[in-house]
Design a protein around this motif. Sequence first.
Motif, PDB file in Angstrom:
ATOM      1  N   VAL A   2     -25.372 -47.509  -6.930  1.00  0.00           N
ATOM      2  CA  VAL A   2     -26.371 -47.046  -7.888  1.00  0.00           C
ATOM      3  C   VAL A   2     -25.684 -46.576  -9.161  1.00  0.00           C
ATOM      4  O   VAL A   2     -26.083 -46.929 -10.277  1.00  0.00           O
ATOM      5  N   GLU A   3     -24.637 -45.795  -9.008  1.00  0.00           N
ATOM      6  CA  GLU A   3     -23.947 -45.252 -10.177  1.00  0.00           C
ATOM      7  C   GLU A   3     -23.325 -46.344 -11.033  1.00  0.00           C
ATOM      8  O   GLU A   3     -23.376 -46.285 -12.264  1.00  0.00           O
ATOM      9  N   LEU A   4     -22.762 -47.357 -10.381  1.00  0.00           N
ATOM     10  CA  LEU A   4     -22.025 -48.382 -11.120  1.00  0.00           C
ATOM     11  C   LEU A   4     -22.892 -49.554 -11.575  1.00  0.00           C
ATOM     12  O   LEU A   4     -22.643 -50.121 -12.645  1.00  0.00           O
ATOM     13  N   PHE A   5     -23.891 -49.938 -10.773  1.00  0.00           N
ATOM     14  CA  PHE A   5     -24.627 -51.166 -11.057  1.00  0.00           C
ATOM     15  C   PHE A   5     -26.140 -50.999 -11.205  1.00  0.00           C
ATOM     16  O   PHE A   5     -26.782 -51.797 -11.880  1.00  0.00           O
ATOM     17  N   TYR A   6     -26.715 -49.991 -10.551  1.00  0.00           N
ATOM     18  CA  TYR A   6     -28.166 -49.835 -10.570  1.00  0.00           C
ATOM     19  C   TYR A   6     -28.574 -48.407 -10.942  1.00  0.00           C
ATOM     20  O   TYR A   6     -29.291 -47.733 -10.186  1.00  0.00           O
ATOM     21  N   PRO A   7     -28.135 -47.905 -12.101  1.00  0.00           N
ATOM     22  CA  PRO A   7     -28.489 -46.524 -12.472  1.00  0.00           C
ATOM     23  C   PRO A   7     -29.992 -46.302 -12.579  1.00  0.00           C
ATOM     24  O   PRO A   7     -30.476 -45.197 -12.318  1.00  0.00           O
ATOM     25  N   CYS A  14     -35.024 -43.524 -11.303  1.00  0.00           N
ATOM     26  CA  CYS A  14     -36.405 -43.645 -10.832  1.00  0.00           C
ATOM     27  C   CYS A  14     -36.611 -42.889  -9.524  1.00  0.00           C
ATOM     28  O   CYS A  14     -37.665 -42.274  -9.306  1.00  0.00           O
ATOM     29  N   GLY A  15     -35.605 -42.920  -8.658  1.00  0.00           N
ATOM     30  CA  GLY A  15     -35.697 -42.176  -7.416  1.00  0.00           C
ATOM     31  C   GLY A  15     -35.836 -40.685  -7.674  1.00  0.00           C
ATOM     32  O   GLY A  15     -36.662 -39.993  -7.055  1.00  0.00           O
ATOM     33  N   HIS A  72     -35.017 -52.742  -6.895  1.00  0.00           N
ATOM     34  CA  HIS A  72     -34.936 -51.641  -5.948  1.00  0.00           C
ATOM     35  C   HIS A  72     -36.306 -50.987  -5.821  1.00  0.00           C
ATOM     36  O   HIS A  72     -37.043 -50.878  -6.800  1.00  0.00           O
ATOM     37  N   ILE A  73     -36.645 -50.535  -4.628  1.00  0.00           N
ATOM     38  CA  ILE A  73     -37.984 -49.991  -4.400  1.00  0.00           C
ATOM     39  C   ILE A  73     -38.258 -48.755  -5.244  1.00  0.00           C
ATOM     40  O   ILE A  73     -39.392 -48.534  -5.685  1.00  0.00           O
ATOM     41  N   ALA A  74     -37.235 -47.945  -5.532  1.00  0.00           N
ATOM     42  CA  ALA A  74     -37.462 -46.758  -6.364  1.00  0.00           C
ATOM     43  C   ALA A  74     -37.919 -47.160  -7.757  1.00  0.00           C
ATOM     44  O   ALA A  74     -38.864 -46.590  -8.312  1.00  0.00           O
ATOM     45  N   GLN A 112     -39.201 -35.630  -8.546  1.00  0.00           N
ATOM     46  CA  GLN A 112     -39.592 -34.585  -9.502  1.00  0.00           C
ATOM     47  C   GLN A 112     -41.100 -34.561  -9.724  1.00  0.00           C
ATOM     48  O   GLN A 112     -41.694 -33.502  -9.898  1.00  0.00           O
ATOM     49  N   ARG A 113     -41.713 -35.731  -9.723  1.00  0.00           N
ATOM     50  CA  ARG A 113     -43.152 -35.810  -9.942  1.00  0.00           C
ATOM     51  C   ARG A 113     -43.935 -35.084  -8.850  1.00  0.00           C
ATOM     52  O   ARG A 113     -45.060 -34.632  -9.063  1.00  0.00           O
ATOM     53  N   GLU A 114     -43.311 -34.934  -7.688  1.00  0.00           N
ATOM     54  CA  GLU A 114     -43.962 -34.223  -6.575  1.00  0.00           C
ATOM     55  C   GLU A 114     -43.688 -32.727  -6.614  1.00  0.00           C
ATOM     56  O   GLU A 114     -44.000 -32.011  -5.657  1.00  0.00           O
ATOM     57  N   GLY A 115     -43.099 -32.260  -7.712  1.00  0.00           N
ATOM     58  CA  GLY A 115     -42.865 -30.836  -7.866  1.00  0.00           C
ATOM     59  C   GLY A 115     -41.586 -30.332  -7.237  1.00  0.00           C
ATOM     60  O   GLY A 115     -41.430 -29.127  -7.021  1.00  0.00           O
TER      61      GLY A 115
END
Length: 252
Positions: free
Chosen positions: A21-26, A31-32, A240-242, A37-40
Motif C-alpha cells: 500500500v505504501e509503495l504502490f497503492y497509497p 481510502c481505508g 482495491h476494495i477500500a 474516520q467517516r464512522e467517527g
Amino acid sequence: MMGRNYPKKPKEVYFFATCLVELFYPEAGLCGMQLLQREGVRVVYPKNQTCCGQPAYSNGRLEEARAMAIQQLSVFPEDWPVVLPSGSCAGMIRKHYPELLAGTPYEVQAHQLANRTFELTEFLVHVLNVELTDQGQPVSVTWHGSCHSQREMGVVDEPKHLLNQLTGVTLSPLQREKECCGFGGTFAVRRPELSEAMVADKVKDAESTGATKLVSGDCGCLMNIDGHLKHTQSRVSGTHIAEFLWERTHAE
C-alpha cells in the motif's frame, strides 16, 4: 470470521498500511482510513511501522521475521484495534506472530496484538456495523479473495456483504473464486511460468463474469491480476476494495 468475539466500536484505531500500500497503492490506504474516520473513529498511523515480516517468514528466514515481529510490537503500544487493508499481512500478525514469539519474553504481547488485529472489511462489518449508501453509476464487478484472507483470517463473506449494500453494483461471482491468482509473494518471481498460467486462468474467469471491475482486498493479488489485465488490454480493470467503497459512497 464467524466465532470470533468482536469488540464494541472503539474511539481510536491504529492503521497498518502494509508495504505494498505504501509503495504502490497509497490510495487504498487513504481510502481505508477515510472509511474508518467517516464512522467517527480516530485513526492513528504510526510512522515507524515497517514490513510485517511475511516475506522473510514465507522464505524460511525465521530469525529475520522474528526481529520484524518484535519491531511491530513496539509500534502499536495502546490497546487499540490494528486495522489492515490486507488479509495477507493481517494473517501474518494474527496467526504467525504468536507462533514466532512463543517461548520468548514477547509471547504475551504477540498474543495481545494478534487478538486486536483486523482485516479492513472484517472490521467494517463486525465492529463498526457499517451501512453504505451507493452514489455511483450502475456497474458490474467481481470479487477476488486472497488465499491468506480466506484461509488464515476467515474473511470470505465480509467484502461481499459490503459490495451487496451498494444498490448500483451487481456482484458477479467468479466460478473458481478460491483458486490462487498465482502471486504468492516470491512465488511469482521464483516460478514465473506457473504464476503466469495461474493469473491467466484468474483473468479468464473474471472476464467470463461480464464484470468490468475486479475488486480485491490484497494488493499483492491486485498487482498480479491487474498487471495481467493491462498487459492483455482486457476490458476489466482491478481496484482495491477500500478505494472502490470510498469512491462509490463519498459525496464530492
